[in-house]
Design a protein around this motif. Structure first.
Motif, PDB file in Angstrom:
ATOM      1  N   GLU A   1       1.567   4.049  -2.841  1.00 51.84           N
ATOM      2  CA  GLU A   1       1.264   5.469  -2.470  1.00 51.84           C
ATOM      3  C   GLU A   1       2.522   6.243  -2.943  1.00 51.84           C
ATOM      4  OE1 GLU A   1      -0.861   7.637   1.079  1.00 51.84           O
ATOM      5  OE2 GLU A   1       1.061   6.620   1.732  1.00 51.84           O
ATOM      6  N   LEU A   2       3.699   5.741  -2.611  1.00 46.62           N
ATOM      7  CA  LEU A   2       4.889   6.673  -2.942  1.00 46.62           C
ATOM      8  C   LEU A   2       5.006   6.835  -4.193  1.00 46.62           C
ATOM      9  CD1 LEU A   2       7.427   5.008  -0.272  1.00 46.62           C
ATOM     10  CD2 LEU A   2       6.795   7.507  -0.232  1.00 46.62           C
TER      11      LEU A   2
ATOM     12  N   PHE B   1       0.871  -1.342  -0.114  1.00 47.82           N
ATOM     13  CA  PHE B   1      -0.008  -0.081   0.137  1.00 47.82           C
ATOM     14  C   PHE B   1       0.943   1.279  -0.082  1.00 47.82           C
ATOM     15  CE2 PHE B   1      -2.303   3.342   1.855  1.00 47.82           C
ATOM     16  CZ  PHE B   1      -3.587   3.226   1.399  1.00 47.82           C
ATOM     17  N   ARG B   2       1.980   1.115   0.958  1.00 47.71           N
ATOM     18  CA  ARG B   2       2.772   2.360   1.151  1.00 47.71           C
ATOM     19  C   ARG B   2       3.596   2.662  -0.342  1.00 47.71           C
ATOM     20  NH1 ARG B   2       3.532   7.320   2.884  1.00 47.71           N
ATOM     21  NH2 ARG B   2       5.517   7.781   3.567  1.00 47.71           N
TER      22      ARG B   2
ATOM     23  N   LYS C   1      13.857   4.141   0.648  1.00 45.42           N
ATOM     24  CA  LYS C   1      13.231   4.540   1.745  1.00 45.42           C
ATOM     25  C   LYS C   1      12.529   3.667   2.792  1.00 45.42           C
ATOM     26  CE  LYS C   1      10.853   9.069   0.275  1.00 45.42           C
ATOM     27  NZ  LYS C   1      10.108   9.483  -0.783  1.00 45.42           N
TER      28      LYS C   1
ATOM     29  N   GLN D   1       2.749   6.721  -6.728  1.00 52.07           N
ATOM     30  CA  GLN D   1       1.773   7.645  -7.262  1.00 52.07           C
ATOM     31  C   GLN D   1       1.953   9.113  -6.945  1.00 52.07           C
ATOM     32  OE1 GLN D   1      -2.632   7.412  -5.790  1.00 52.07           O
ATOM     33  NE2 GLN D   1      -3.208   6.952  -7.943  1.00 52.07           N
TER      34      GLN D   1
END
Lengths: 272, 109
Positions: free
Chosen positions: A54-55, A50-51, A78, A57
């Motif tokens: 998100e990054l 998910f993360r 990261k 996007q």
């Protein structure tokens, strides 16, 4: 010209360059393997995916047409590589003495599929003992084989070193045939004559029986079948149990774990 | 003993405490937690945060709910449970005692 594909990562549709997608896939696979043995690994992976989505996007919203290799490398930096995360985990598990022991297929010390090895480290007994129990269970009706296959299918994998402080070896210093009796005696801390008597008695009885000294018709028969079984077990044991070759083996056979550890620590300058 | 190992162990305990302390202020989603920790100078690999959150949640210290997001799929918002709050208070007390002790010992050298 770069090939761009669309992927669905954790509910987001992302345009990504083909080589970047391959890089991302192998990174996710490595994390998956890393978290596999951990409780709640599916949830952890879902959160991480998910993360990452998100990054990526966010990266696209800055005006890129598609995610490129640089963006994937940035995400890896990261989030951390699997190796970096396991370094962190090691410090953590050294800290948490209460870490739960889990039943796994242990690949670090496997002969077939690591099931015996995993069971041994779960119960903290010597792997050879588990292997013997398994061989006996398999030969007497085949139950062992079924259990083995079931465990092999269902248990997760791990490759932690096998925990054991005392090992079953064949004691070659006091061997008559192949050191099985002497090794068993050392492991169970009984007199060497106890296993010798158990294995030897039926042999003696059947020899006497076949010579004709026994007049009771049943005795030689029982003696022979019993004797055949024990000889088979003896042969299996001499295949399954390793020889005590080095001084370390001999110390482990006697259960002198502490002195061995200290000795190793001294010689290698380690700190336990 | 190597210094990296010691540093990493120090950070581990503090990290858990900081997460509880941050969530005591109110619910937050993991991205907020990361930013807060980074902003405070406690850099960490995000990959270490998610397993920790899951562990804390499974231990009953945290709970989460899903919240719709304007920029994508719904996000997980974490908050402290009663148990988590109790845990935080205990950690806070021991942190204060420890940091005082460390500072006192450290300044005497």
């Amino acid at each position: 010209m770069k090939e761009v594909i669309n992927i669905n990562l954790s509910g987001r549709i992302l345009a990504i360059e083909k080589d970047a997608a391959d890089g991302l896939r192998s990174y996710l696979d490595s994390l998956h393997r890393h978290f596999n043995a951990e409780e709640g690994s599916d949830e952890i992976m879902a959160d991480i995916e998910f993360r990452i989505a998100e990054l990526l996007q966010n990266e696209l919203s800055k005006g890129k047409v598609a995610v490129d290799i640089a963006a994937v490398e940035d995400v890896k930096k990261k989030m951390g590589l699997a190796e970096e995360l396991s370094k962190d985990e090691e410090a953590n598990s050294a800290n948490q003495q209460t870490a739960k022991r889990r039943l796994t297929k242990n690949l670090s010390n496997k002969m077939i599929g690591g099931v015996c090895s995993g069971v041994a480290s779960f119960f903290a007994v010597d792997i050879t003992v588990i292997r013997i129990v398994w061989v006996i269970m398999t030969l007497s009706g085949g139950l062992g084989l079924l259990v083995y296959i079931a465990l092999w299918v269902f248990l997760p994998e791990s490759d932690e070193p096998v925990f054991s402080n005392k090992k079953l070896f064949r004691d070659m210093d006091h061997a008559w045939i192949s050191g099985v009796c002497s090794g068993l005696a050392k492991y169970t801390k009984v007199n060497i004559w106890v296993p010798r008597f158990i294995f030897g008695l039926p042999v003696a009885v059947s020899i006497l029986g076949s010579v004709g000294l026994s007049t009771i018709s049943g005795v030689p028969f029982i003696g022979v079948s019993f004797n055949g079984g024990l000889i088979l077990i003896y042969i299996i044991l001499s295949y399954v149990i390793p020889k005590a070759v080095t001084n370390f083996d001999k110390m482990d056979m006697e259960g002198e774990e502490k002195s061995r550890r200290e000795w190793v620590a001294e010689s290698e300058g380690l700190d336990f | 003993m190597n210094v990296e190992n010691t540093k990493s162990q120090m950070r581990k305990g503090i990290l858990e405490f900081c997460i509880l302390a941050f969530l005591k202020r109110g619910e937050a989603y993991p991205g907020d937690i990361i930013e807060e920790l980074r902003g405070a100078g406690l850099g960490l690999l995000e990959g270490t945060l998610y397993p920790l959150l899951t562990r804390l949640k499974n231990a009953g210290l945290l709970s989460y709910r899903w919240e719709e997001s304007s920029s994508g799929p719904p996000r997980k918002y974490y908050s402290l449970t009663k148990e988590g709050e109790k845990n935080y208070n205990e950690l806070n007390e021991s942190w204060e005692r420890m940091s005082e002790a460390v500072n006192r010992i450290n300044t005497k050298i």
